[in-house]
Scaffold this active site. Structure first.
Site, PDB file in Angstrom:
ATOM      1  N   GLU A   1      23.749 -42.131  87.813  1.00 23.44           N
ATOM      2  CA  GLU A   1      22.992 -43.297  87.378  1.00 23.44           C
ATOM      3  C   GLU A   1      23.270 -43.612  85.921  1.00 23.44           C
ATOM      4  O   GLU A   1      23.446 -44.747  85.531  1.00 23.44           O
ATOM      5  CB  GLU A   1      21.492 -43.008  87.467  1.00 23.44           C
ATOM      6  CG  GLU A   1      20.899 -43.117  88.810  1.00 23.44           C
ATOM      7  CD  GLU A   1      19.446 -42.690  88.792  1.00 23.44           C
ATOM      8  OE1 GLU A   1      18.866 -42.644  89.870  1.00 23.44           O
ATOM      9  OE2 GLU A   1      18.885 -42.388  87.721  1.00 23.44           O
TER      10      GLU A   1
ATOM     11  N   GLY B   1      16.047 -42.019  90.998  1.00 23.98           N
ATOM     12  CA  GLY B   1      17.173 -41.955  91.921  1.00 23.98           C
ATOM     13  C   GLY B   1      17.410 -40.570  92.483  1.00 23.98           C
ATOM     14  O   GLY B   1      18.371 -40.360  93.218  1.00 23.98           O
TER      15      GLY B   1
ATOM     16  N   ASN C   1       6.651 -39.667  85.896  1.00 26.73           N
ATOM     17  CA  ASN C   1       7.537 -40.836  85.887  1.00 26.73           C
ATOM     18  C   ASN C   1       7.612 -41.436  87.293  1.00 26.73           C
ATOM     19  O   ASN C   1       7.080 -42.500  87.557  1.00 26.73           O
ATOM     20  CB  ASN C   1       8.938 -40.457  85.400  1.00 26.73           C
ATOM     21  CG  ASN C   1       8.950 -40.018  83.937  1.00 26.73           C
ATOM     22  OD1 ASN C   1       8.072 -40.413  83.169  1.00 26.73           O
ATOM     23  ND2 ASN C   1       9.895 -39.214  83.561  1.00 26.73           N
TER      24      ASN C   1
ATOM     25  N   GLY D   1      21.581 -35.984  85.606  1.00 23.08           N
ATOM     26  CA  GLY D   1      20.515 -36.866  85.154  1.00 23.08           C
ATOM     27  C   GLY D   1      20.405 -36.951  83.649  1.00 23.08           C
ATOM     28  O   GLY D   1      21.384 -36.771  82.918  1.00 23.08           O
ATOM     29  N   VAL D   2      19.211 -37.268  83.180  1.00 24.63           N
ATOM     30  CA  VAL D   2      18.942 -37.455  81.757  1.00 24.63           C
ATOM     31  C   VAL D   2      18.153 -36.256  81.255  1.00 24.63           C
ATOM     32  O   VAL D   2      17.456 -35.597  82.011  1.00 24.63           O
ATOM     33  CB  VAL D   2      18.074 -38.711  81.535  1.00 24.63           C
ATOM     34  CG1 VAL D   2      18.080 -39.124  80.065  1.00 24.63           C
ATOM     35  CG2 VAL D   2      18.547 -39.863  82.393  1.00 24.63           C
ATOM     36  N   GLY D   3      18.239 -35.978  79.956  1.00 21.99           N
ATOM     37  CA  GLY D   3      17.362 -34.984  79.355  1.00 21.99           C
ATOM     38  C   GLY D   3      18.106 -33.775  78.851  1.00 21.99           C
ATOM     39  O   GLY D   3      19.336 -33.679  78.955  1.00 21.99           O
ATOM     40  N   SER D   4      17.342 -32.863  78.281  1.00 24.87           N
ATOM     41  CA  SER D   4      17.947 -31.734  77.582  1.00 24.87           C
ATOM     42  C   SER D   4      18.702 -30.815  78.540  1.00 24.87           C
ATOM     43  O   SER D   4      19.787 -30.342  78.224  1.00 24.87           O
ATOM     44  CB  SER D   4      16.881 -30.951  76.832  1.00 24.87           C
ATOM     45  OG  SER D   4      15.894 -30.500  77.732  1.00 24.87           O
ATOM     46  N   VAL D   5      18.140 -30.575  79.727  1.00 25.96           N
ATOM     47  CA  VAL D   5      18.827 -29.671  80.651  1.00 25.96           C
ATOM     48  C   VAL D   5      20.129 -30.310  81.128  1.00 25.96           C
ATOM     49  O   VAL D   5      21.188 -29.671  81.149  1.00 25.96           O
ATOM     50  CB  VAL D   5      17.923 -29.300  81.840  1.00 25.96           C
ATOM     51  CG1 VAL D   5      18.670 -28.402  82.802  1.00 25.96           C
ATOM     52  CG2 VAL D   5      16.653 -28.613  81.357  1.00 25.96           C
TER      53      VAL D   5
END
Lengths: 510, 510
Positions: free
Chosen positions: B294, B388, B384, B269-273
């Site tokens: 995605e 997905g 949010n 996915g998105v983000g720092s992790v």
């Protein structure tokens, strides 16, 4: 039919042994995988021999039991009662095993409740460890060793492929005429696999029998063991009202040009409501119905007979005794309208999505925001499990959940402020139907859903109480997305625990 | 590049108008569908013109906004702040819109949070009503009217197909070099559709541009509007520890011969992790990695550059400004290693299952039995949405959820007795990972899971408190399947509300 016509593989004659001898092959601490789906098609002779060996004190056994869904009384009930089952997956419906799983049996049972459509692949990927023995019921053994399944298919091919040894129960009490009804297909494993080549409910993509290398077959037990199917659940007025609301919803969708039950295959579960829905469809203005389900119930035969249904695909013939007699009495007429598939195919995400199935599943409780509990009472005591409901609900073109609005004579509301366990989240529930009406939730926000579920689906006795919770939660959370009061959201369940009814007391407290 | 090289369809010259003129085509009360996925690829000029018309008091507009995922600041933030959005689906990440959705905006917003992979089909089946206008950002218009998308694909083809009229934003600030990167495929609708013919992450099955009948194109707005991508989230020590635990888990699986990240595609996915995981993979012993996700993040470019990743499929280039510059600066080298697909394809149940994706998603909180909340604080305030995550978690070969074990400086435990909202049920969660370690839940019963999650994943400060709840629940429910105390299960959240921390007080009360 003659024994020789059933047992056509001479090379396996030397493996014949008694159920008691075969039972001794099963070691303590091992994992046993069995054929069948619902009581249909499960092995019976070897499981009963194992139970007898344990009951008589000759052996002590603690086993992992892996199946495709629930099993017959010879397995979950007999073994559950005797403490034979140490670990159980993926589903069960036996009251004896249910008691044991919830801490009331002679020994603890570790029960894991798994999406039925994922069991075969997970097993192949090694998620459940090594399978020591597969016990598979057969209606016949073909000349070259093909195993003809009986009244269900489930994950039998995968269990055979993974097991260290295979025990076959050639059950002469199962109709020889079942041969040819199955379509066995090996899906293969990622990443090297193509599409499953099925594009219509009636497509045949496999073979009519299971394959097993002869050297893995450790025993062939020949006998005649009657199957004990569940009796047909009686229809009642409430089931008929739920069914009428579903038919009303489907008719409205067809009218609006959105979804048509004449075009999209239907999934329908087991039980009185499911059967009532089938009955309701018979008398509605639909034709050329097709079913893509886990189980085939008596009502499907009615629809075929009435000329309303063209085809039914399932993994199990979960017919009543009468239904089975009717099917077998006229099998040649039904034969080209039925197929039994692997549960990896009947419950396949790929195929349910592709075919655009209209899914109809049963809820234990639903909350005002559309989350559904299919499995756990008070979030704690498991009843059966999720079964295949999630395979269908998530991937269907439209996902319908149905329930009586009340249970226990009105003491329990099936519509609650917050469900105590979520099997199907708000994202997976399109329509909720009770005998009161239906709530079409598509495209609605949680607060809009709440109004619709309370007014259309809840029992009138509970509407004021549900409205009171919703209004209090809205006021306290200032218009938040999903208003809840975490210190009161299980008030209905607390009422039930303390006072024996979810209805609030005189003072209106919740 | 010259204007003429971008605007190659002379037949559409006469439709050119200003953003302000095009904005006036949007009627009050109508439904607008937009291109883009994350801030990438969303229209900018017309949305900002609409916002300006409303801000200045010239118009009052209340619209339904349908997108493929979240949008850029020109849409959700600008419109959310002004009360333009009456109804919003299927996902959002804007803080302005989040405030409005949770009751803090100028007008109420009905927000429906939907599995991203189901949006296109649901829209085609009519679940969300009529789409009046689609606004689609383009990098170029081909000679015969093909629309070249920009930095994302999403549901643009479906939105165009369904919309009454289409407004194109030809954005000269988007790189012309994006042409050729997309693979647009129309899935078709049930029941008459075949398999999606994709069997490898890198397969191309469609066309590089969107199609639209010329008569539907109501306006072409030409301009140059900079995209405002989210900056790259900084890695921190906790993210790196989570990533290290994921890599440790994946290495163990490969060692055991079960799942191999070298063979199965990864979703991240998105983000720092997520970025830290990509970084961690670069330094682990994997090679030939492939991504089926995605979004494409900067870390994927790193892996390609390091020779560790072979291919990445996504629906959106969610790169930082620096990442985008890097991609475009060397596009010819990257071109045969990347593809942008429809979100109906990137998030397809059929394809995620077929390919055997290893899914890695972020949890807001997880409970001791393995249920995951991805979206709602205290079950009430949406952050949010599910996005997905469910498409991947449900259909993946294995589903991993990751989270920091604590938030807000330790005042919030991400491991709680019962999650306040379930997006992913226990049935959909195979592994939970925090910076403390990982809990492999496959095949475990709920009580076994609880022990593993508490000991391996919870922060040490919260372990005693979690154990105390679990033991009290076990004692009170006498070995039931999923021990819970409905009057105490949200004790952690009540502590937080009353005392500002989930930690129990001196007296140990919960």
């Amino acid at each position: 039919m003659e024994y020789n016509e059933r047992f056509r593989c001479a090379a396996l004659y030397e493996r014949v042994m008694s159920a008691e001898e075969a039972a001794l092959l099963i070691e303590d601490g091992s994992t046993v995988a069995v054929s069948g789906f619902t009581p249909s098609g499960c092995p019976k002779m070897v499981p009963l021999a194992i139970a007898e060996q344990v009951r008589s004190g000759r052996r002590r056994l603690r086993l992992t039991l892996l199946s495709s869904a629930s099993t017959g009384p010879e397995l979950d009930s007999a073994w559950g009662e005797l403490g034979i089952i140490a670990r159980r997956l993926p589903y069960m419906t036996s009251s004896e095993l249910r008691r044991a799983v919830n801490g009331g049996g002679p020994e603890p049972v570790a029960y894991t409740d798994i999406h039925i459509g994922e069991v075969a692949q997970n097993a192949r990927l090694g998620f459940y460890g090594k399978i020591d023995t597969a016990i598979v019921e057969a209606a016949a053994l073909t000349e070259d060793g093909g195993i003809v399944p009986t009244t269900a298919l489930g994950c039998s091919q995968t269990f055979i492929d993974l097991a260290g040894r295979v025990i076959i129960e050639l059950n002469l009490a199962q109709p020889a005429a079942l041969e040819g009804l199955h379509d066995v297909y090996r899906v293969g494993d990622p990443p090297r696999r193509g599409p499953i080549p099925l594009t219509g409910v009636g497509d045949r993509i496999g073979t009519p029998y299971l394959r097993c290398p002869a050297e893995k077959i450790a025993a062939v037990v020949v006998g005649a063991a009657e199957e004990h199917p569940r009796p047909l659940a009686p229809e009642d007025e409430v089931s008929r009202a739920i069914a009428a609301n579903i038919v009303r919803f489907l008719a409205r969708e067809k009218e609006a040009g959105r979804l048509s039950a004449d075009e999209l295959p239907l999934q329908s579960g087991v039980g009185s409501v499911a059967n009532a829905v089938l009955f309701g469809l018979k008398n509605a203005g639909f034709s050329h119905l097709r079913f893509y389900s886990e189980v085939m119930q008596d009502g499907i035969l009615d629809l075929i007979d009435a000329g309303k249904a063209d085809f039914a695909s399932a993994t199990s013939l979960s017919l009543s005794k009468e239904g089975m007699a009717r099917l077998l009495g006229d099998l040649e007429r039904y034969r080209d309208k039925l197929v039994l598939r692997d549960s990896e195919i009947s419950n396949s995400a790929e195929l349910i999505r592709r075919l655009g199935v209209i899914a109809m599943n049963t809820a234990v409780e639903a909350d005002i925001y559309g989350n559904v509990n299919s499995s756990q009472m008070n979030g704690t005591t498991v009843y059966n499990g999720i079964g295949g409901s999630g395979d269908y609900a998530r991937n269907a073109a439209i996902s319908i959940f149905m329930t009586n609005s009340v249970a226990k004579g009105g003491k329990i509301s099936s519509i609650v402020p917050m469900v105590t366990h979520v099997d199907h989240s708000e994202h997976d529930v399109d329509v909720i139907v009770t005998e009161q009406g239906f709530a079409d939730l598509r495209g609605l926000s949680p607060k809009e859903r709440a109004a619709r579920i309370i007014e259309n689906c809840a029992h009138p006795d509970y509407r004021a109480q549900l409205r009171a919770y919703f209004e209090a939660a809205c006021a306290a959370t200032h218009g938040a997305q999903t208003p809840h009061l975490l210190d009161r959201c299980f008030g209905f369940h607390e009422n039930l625990r303390r006072r024996g009814s979810m209805l609030c007391g005189e003072g209106g407290e919740n």
